[in-house]
Design an enzyme around this catalytic site. Sequence first.
Site, PDB file in Angstrom:
ATOM      1  N   GLU A  67       0.851  -1.184   0.000  1.00 52.46           N
ATOM      2  CA  GLU A  67       0.000   0.000   0.000  1.00 52.46           C
ATOM      3  C   GLU A  67       0.892   1.240   0.000  1.00 52.46           C
ATOM      4  O   GLU A  67       1.536   1.543   1.003  1.00 52.46           O
ATOM      5  CB  GLU A  67      -0.891   0.021   1.247  1.00 52.46           C
ATOM      6  CG  GLU A  67      -1.943  -1.065   1.297  1.00 52.46           C
ATOM      7  CD  GLU A  67      -3.137  -0.729   0.431  1.00 52.46           C
ATOM      8  OE1 GLU A  67      -3.485   0.461   0.336  1.00 52.46           O
ATOM      9  OE2 GLU A  67      -3.706  -1.656  -0.151  1.00 52.46           O
ATOM     10  N   GLU A  92       4.375   5.006   4.199  1.00 53.88           N
ATOM     11  CA  GLU A  92       3.871   6.375   4.373  1.00 53.88           C
ATOM     12  C   GLU A  92       4.998   7.256   4.902  1.00 53.88           C
ATOM     13  O   GLU A  92       5.962   6.758   5.492  1.00 53.88           O
ATOM     14  CB  GLU A  92       2.684   6.352   5.355  1.00 53.88           C
ATOM     15  CG  GLU A  92       2.026   7.678   5.646  1.00 53.88           C
ATOM     16  CD  GLU A  92       1.555   8.397   4.405  1.00 53.88           C
ATOM     17  OE1 GLU A  92       2.121   9.466   4.113  1.00 53.88           O
ATOM     18  OE2 GLU A  92       0.640   7.886   3.719  1.00 53.88           O
ATOM     19  N   ASP A 119      10.589   6.630   1.670  1.00 54.96           N
ATOM     20  CA  ASP A 119      10.273   6.774   0.254  1.00 54.96           C
ATOM     21  C   ASP A 119       9.777   5.441  -0.300  1.00 54.96           C
ATOM     22  O   ASP A 119      10.479   4.429  -0.239  1.00 54.96           O
ATOM     23  CB  ASP A 119      11.535   7.224  -0.493  1.00 54.96           C
ATOM     24  CG  ASP A 119      11.266   7.640  -1.925  1.00 54.96           C
ATOM     25  OD1 ASP A 119      10.494   6.940  -2.616  1.00 54.96           O
ATOM     26  OD2 ASP A 119      11.841   8.649  -2.370  1.00 54.96           O
ATOM     27  N   ASP A 141      -0.486  12.134  -4.686  1.00 53.90           N
ATOM     28  CA  ASP A 141      -0.437  13.575  -4.959  1.00 53.90           C
ATOM     29  C   ASP A 141      -0.461  13.786  -6.472  1.00 53.90           C
ATOM     30  O   ASP A 141       0.392  13.255  -7.190  1.00 53.90           O
ATOM     31  CB  ASP A 141       0.852  14.152  -4.374  1.00 53.90           C
ATOM     32  CG  ASP A 141       0.838  15.673  -4.306  1.00 53.90           C
ATOM     33  OD1 ASP A 141       0.253  16.303  -5.221  1.00 53.90           O
ATOM     34  OD2 ASP A 141       1.419  16.231  -3.365  1.00 53.90           O
ATOM     35  N   LYS A 145       0.446  21.235 -11.124  1.00 58.27           N
ATOM     36  CA  LYS A 145       1.165  22.195 -11.954  1.00 58.27           C
ATOM     37  C   LYS A 145       2.092  21.463 -12.923  1.00 58.27           C
ATOM     38  O   LYS A 145       2.779  20.519 -12.538  1.00 58.27           O
ATOM     39  CB  LYS A 145       1.959  23.159 -11.075  1.00 58.27           C
ATOM     40  CG  LYS A 145       1.090  24.056 -10.197  1.00 58.27           C
ATOM     41  CD  LYS A 145       1.930  25.003  -9.368  1.00 58.27           C
ATOM     42  CE  LYS A 145       1.039  25.893  -8.492  1.00 58.27           C
ATOM     43  NZ  LYS A 145       1.836  26.814  -7.653  1.00 58.27           N
ATOM     44  N   ASP A 177      -8.713  11.148  -8.112  1.00 59.56           N
ATOM     45  CA  ASP A 177      -9.876  12.000  -8.367  1.00 59.56           C
ATOM     46  C   ASP A 177      -9.476  13.211  -9.214  1.00 59.56           C
ATOM     47  O   ASP A 177     -10.246  14.147  -9.349  1.00 59.56           O
ATOM     48  CB  ASP A 177     -10.491  12.478  -7.042  1.00 59.56           C
ATOM     49  CG  ASP A 177      -9.536  13.359  -6.248  1.00 59.56           C
ATOM     50  OD1 ASP A 177      -8.326  13.061  -6.256  1.00 59.56           O
ATOM     51  OD2 ASP A 177      -9.984  14.338  -5.625  1.00 59.56           O
ATOM     52  N   THR A 212     -12.875   6.311   1.455  1.00 60.07           N
ATOM     53  CA  THR A 212     -12.240   7.053   2.538  1.00 60.07           C
ATOM     54  C   THR A 212     -12.864   8.445   2.667  1.00 60.07           C
ATOM     55  O   THR A 212     -13.609   8.896   1.798  1.00 60.07           O
ATOM     56  CB  THR A 212     -10.740   7.206   2.273  1.00 60.07           C
ATOM     57  OG1 THR A 212     -10.550   7.989   1.085  1.00 60.07           O
ATOM     58  CG2 THR A 212     -10.072   5.840   2.091  1.00 60.07           C
ATOM     59  N   PHE A 214     -11.259  11.146   2.366  1.00 60.57           N
ATOM     60  CA  PHE A 214     -10.694  11.922   1.264  1.00 60.57           C
ATOM     61  C   PHE A 214     -11.523  11.736  -0.002  1.00 60.57           C
ATOM     62  O   PHE A 214     -11.836  12.701  -0.710  1.00 60.57           O
ATOM     63  CB  PHE A 214      -9.255  11.475   1.012  1.00 60.57           C
ATOM     64  CG  PHE A 214      -8.570  12.217  -0.104  1.00 60.57           C
ATOM     65  CD1 PHE A 214      -7.904  13.400   0.131  1.00 60.57           C
ATOM     66  CD2 PHE A 214      -8.599  11.728  -1.402  1.00 60.57           C
ATOM     67  CE1 PHE A 214      -7.278  14.094  -0.897  1.00 60.57           C
ATOM     68  CE2 PHE A 214      -7.983  12.408  -2.442  1.00 60.57           C
ATOM     69  CZ  PHE A 214      -7.318  13.591  -2.183  1.00 60.57           C
ATOM     70  N   GLU A 215     -11.908  10.494  -0.283  1.00 60.55           N
ATOM     71  CA  GLU A 215     -12.703  10.235  -1.485  1.00 60.55           C
ATOM     72  C   GLU A 215     -14.092  10.852  -1.374  1.00 60.55           C
ATOM     73  O   GLU A 215     -14.613  11.397  -2.350  1.00 60.55           O
ATOM     74  CB  GLU A 215     -12.821   8.731  -1.733  1.00 60.55           C
ATOM     75  CG  GLU A 215     -13.557   8.396  -3.016  1.00 60.55           C
ATOM     76  CD  GLU A 215     -13.554   6.911  -3.340  1.00 60.55           C
ATOM     77  OE1 GLU A 215     -14.114   6.540  -4.383  1.00 60.55           O
ATOM     78  OE2 GLU A 215     -12.998   6.134  -2.545  1.00 60.55           O
TER      79      GLU A 215
END
Length: 233
Positions: A67, A92, A119, A141, A145, A177, A212, A214-215
């Site tokens: 994950e 994470e 990482d 992420d 830009k 998303d 989640t 976030f979703e």
Amino acid sequence: MTITDPHPTAPARSIRTFHPRRGRMSPRQTSALQQLWPRYGLTVPEMPGTPVKPAVLFPRRAPLVLEIGSGMGDATVAMASADPDRDYLAVEVHTPGIANLLDLVERQSLSNVRIAEGDALDLVSALPTGSLDAVHIFFPDPWPKVRHHKRRIIQPDHVALLRSRLATGGTLHCATDWAEYAEAMRRTLDADPGLVSPHDGFAPRPEHRPVTKFERRALTAGRPVADLIYHRR
């Protein structure tokens, strides 16, 4: 045992695919990090060539799911709890998220979850080739830009590395998303000669991927979520 690896490794780079973040932690999270990290935690090796051996992390031999970017850990715990026949290695960089996941794992008495800090690409490079049953990259992420697109995790060199660690038939599952990133992901994954999609275009949302917070925020804001599912040939 030294692992000989003819497949891609994470290239030396100063460009990172993530923002290093620590953040403030609650007393519960601080306690979880102090008490549970020795039992469930792994610091990603910083020296090239230092292997990470899944057999040392888990007390059994089982298919392994990686994950990448587990956030606060809710989705990882939900999937690992519903999927006891596979082991989950979450990676994470957000310290409160790591601490929260540690706390959730302990509260639910899950033996099939371990947490790595560092990482993700360095971790993938340190894993044996063909050692993963699946790689999940949910809501990375998007680096919206244009000048930051080079920081995106889904790009050809990174995908080649991820694919090399999948077993034959193993799954690379991404979700985002961000519409432009979704299209860019699809082009990159379609172009990898070692991956194949069972779907014509984006995949239907699989039931096993938890929704989640976030979703939910993304959907409330009118941003549809795209799933991309590919298998190693």
